[in-house]
Design a protein around this motif. Structure first.
Motif, short mmCIF file in Angstrom:
data_model
loop_
_atom_site.label_atom_id
_atom_site.label_comp_id
_atom_site.label_asym_id
_atom_site.label_seq_id
_atom_site.Cartn_x
_atom_site.Cartn_y
_atom_site.Cartn_z
N GLY A 35 0.79 -1.22 0.00
CA GLY A 35 0.00 0.00 0.00
C GLY A 35 0.82 1.27 0.00
N GLY A 36 0.52 2.16 -0.95
CA GLY A 36 1.18 3.43 -1.04
C GLY A 36 2.58 3.38 -1.61
N ARG A 37 3.06 2.18 -1.99
CA ARG A 37 4.46 2.05 -2.38
C ARG A 37 4.68 1.38 -3.73
NH1 ARG A 37 5.98 -0.33 3.44
NH2 ARG A 37 3.95 -1.26 3.02
N CYS A 38 3.99 0.29 -4.03
CA CYS A 38 4.26 -0.37 -5.30
C CYS A 38 3.19 -1.43 -5.60
CB CYS A 38 5.63 -1.04 -5.31
SG CYS A 38 5.83 -2.30 -4.03
N ALA A 39 3.13 -1.82 -6.87
CA ALA A 39 2.25 -2.90 -7.31
C ALA A 39 3.00 -3.72 -8.35
CB ALA A 39 0.96 -2.34 -7.88
N VAL A 40 2.88 -5.04 -8.26
CA VAL A 40 3.60 -5.96 -9.13
C VAL A 40 2.65 -7.05 -9.61
CG1 VAL A 40 5.56 -7.56 -9.32
CG2 VAL A 40 5.69 -5.59 -7.75
N ALA A 41 2.69 -7.36 -10.91
CA ALA A 41 1.98 -8.51 -11.46
C ALA A 41 3.00 -9.48 -12.04
CB ALA A 41 1.00 -8.08 -12.54
N THR A 42 2.96 -10.74 -11.60
CA THR A 42 3.85 -11.78 -12.11
C THR A 42 3.00 -12.86 -12.75
OG1 THR A 42 5.55 -13.40 -11.52
CG2 THR A 42 3.96 -12.84 -9.80
N PRO A 48 5.70 -16.94 -8.39
CA PRO A 48 5.15 -16.00 -7.42
C PRO A 48 6.21 -15.32 -6.58
CG PRO A 48 4.66 -18.27 -6.79
CD PRO A 48 5.22 -18.32 -8.17
N LEU A 49 7.39 -15.90 -6.48
CA LEU A 49 8.47 -15.26 -5.72
C LEU A 49 8.88 -13.94 -6.35
CD1 LEU A 49 10.71 -18.35 -4.84
CD2 LEU A 49 8.88 -17.31 -3.49
N TRP A 50 8.73 -13.81 -7.67
CA TRP A 50 9.00 -12.53 -8.31
C TRP A 50 8.11 -11.45 -7.71
CZ3 TRP A 50 10.60 -11.71 -13.99
CH2 TRP A 50 11.60 -12.62 -14.37
N GLY A 51 6.83 -11.75 -7.58
CA GLY A 51 5.89 -10.76 -7.07
C GLY A 51 6.16 -10.39 -5.63
N ILE A 52 6.40 -11.40 -4.80
CA ILE A 52 6.65 -11.16 -3.37
C ILE A 52 7.93 -10.35 -3.17
CG2 ILE A 52 7.15 -12.25 -1.17
CD1 ILE A 52 5.46 -14.67 -2.23
N GLU A 53 9.01 -10.83 -3.80
CA GLU A 53 10.30 -10.17 -3.59
C GLU A 53 10.33 -8.77 -4.20
OE1 GLU A 53 14.99 -10.76 -4.76
OE2 GLU A 53 13.80 -12.55 -4.26
N ALA A 54 9.80 -8.64 -5.40
CA ALA A 54 9.80 -7.32 -6.04
C ALA A 54 9.01 -6.31 -5.22
CB ALA A 54 9.23 -7.42 -7.46
#
Length: 249
Positions: A35-42, A48-54
């Protein structure tokens, strides 16, 4: 097998992701938001580790482009991966691996990115982006849904339809709105129905929930009950009943 839109509402700073696929429960793995910082779609042959780590790294200030480059460099399966992401400043990074299934690719504009793979054609992401950019007068959630519907009209996932999801965060790590149609014959209209139901009661509650800068949130239920009652009256005046499947109170 999926197309998605990742966006930041410049007027509020809200971050949102909408996604659709001929794959079960696409909303369980693709969207990641801080929230308020970033959004990632993998997506694609999803890691799914790309999404979590990114999301975690961008949330503490790492640049989207640097984070994505590192993920690509470390993952032996990167040629089958697709990911795109946006930070709180609207900076975007995207990757479509060379072995992602055609049609695949990504496009972006100011504060918005669209990416997809195994699509009917390039028009899917082009029309998704164009619809989003043309709908600036709509509320953020409706703007994202409108964009996804345009992509579906352009062909969507070339295998068909099964699931879709919409997630929006308003400054917090818990979602303001998190809707999923995990196994549905027509998932995007189902998201529309769920969004309509959410406006009856849920979003009124979400508006007054505790926040980082207000740990207690609203503790007096009277204004909340009044807002929900007003919503009921407005719907009745417009001749619109509830679209919920809930048992009557």
């Amino acid at each position: 097998m999926t197309y998605s839109i990742v966006a930041r509402d410049p007027s509020t700073g809200d971050l949102g992701i909408a996604v659709a696929s001929r794959f079960f429960a696409v909303g369980a793995l693709v969207p990641h938001i801080r929230g308020g910082r970033c959004a990632v779609a993998t997506q694609a042959f999803v890691n799914p580790l790309w999404g979590i780590e990114a999301a975690d790294r961008m949330a503490v200030g790492e640049a989207a482009s640097a984070v994505l480059a590192d993920l690509v460099a470390r993952d032996g399966g990167e040629a089958q991966r697709q990911a795109h992401m946006i930070d709180a400043a609207g900076d975007i990074a995207a990757h479509t691996g060379e072995d992602c299934i055609d049609w695949c690719g990504h496009v972006s504009g100011e504060d918005v990115s669209v990416a997809g793979n195994m699509l009917a054609g390039e028009a899917v992401i082009v029309e998704t982006l164009a619809a989003y950019q043309s709908a600036a007068d709509l509320p953020f959630a409706e703007r994202l849904l409108t964009a996804m519907e345009a992509g579906e009209l352009a062909g969507g996932d070339k295998r068909g339809k099964q699931s879709a999801a919409l997630r929006i965060h308003r400054g917090e790590d818990y979602p303001w709105l998190d809707l999923r149609a995990d196994d549905h014959a027509d998932p995007l209209p189902e998201l529309r129905r769920l969004y309509d139901v959410a406006q009856e009661r849920f979003l009124h509650v979400a508006h007054v929930m505790p926040r980082r800068d207000d740990f207690s949130g609203l503790t007096d239920r009277a204004p909340l009950d009044a807002a929900i009652a007003e919503e009921d009256r407005r719907r009745a005046q417009e001749g619109r009943g509830s679209r919920s499947f809930a048992t009557p109170l």
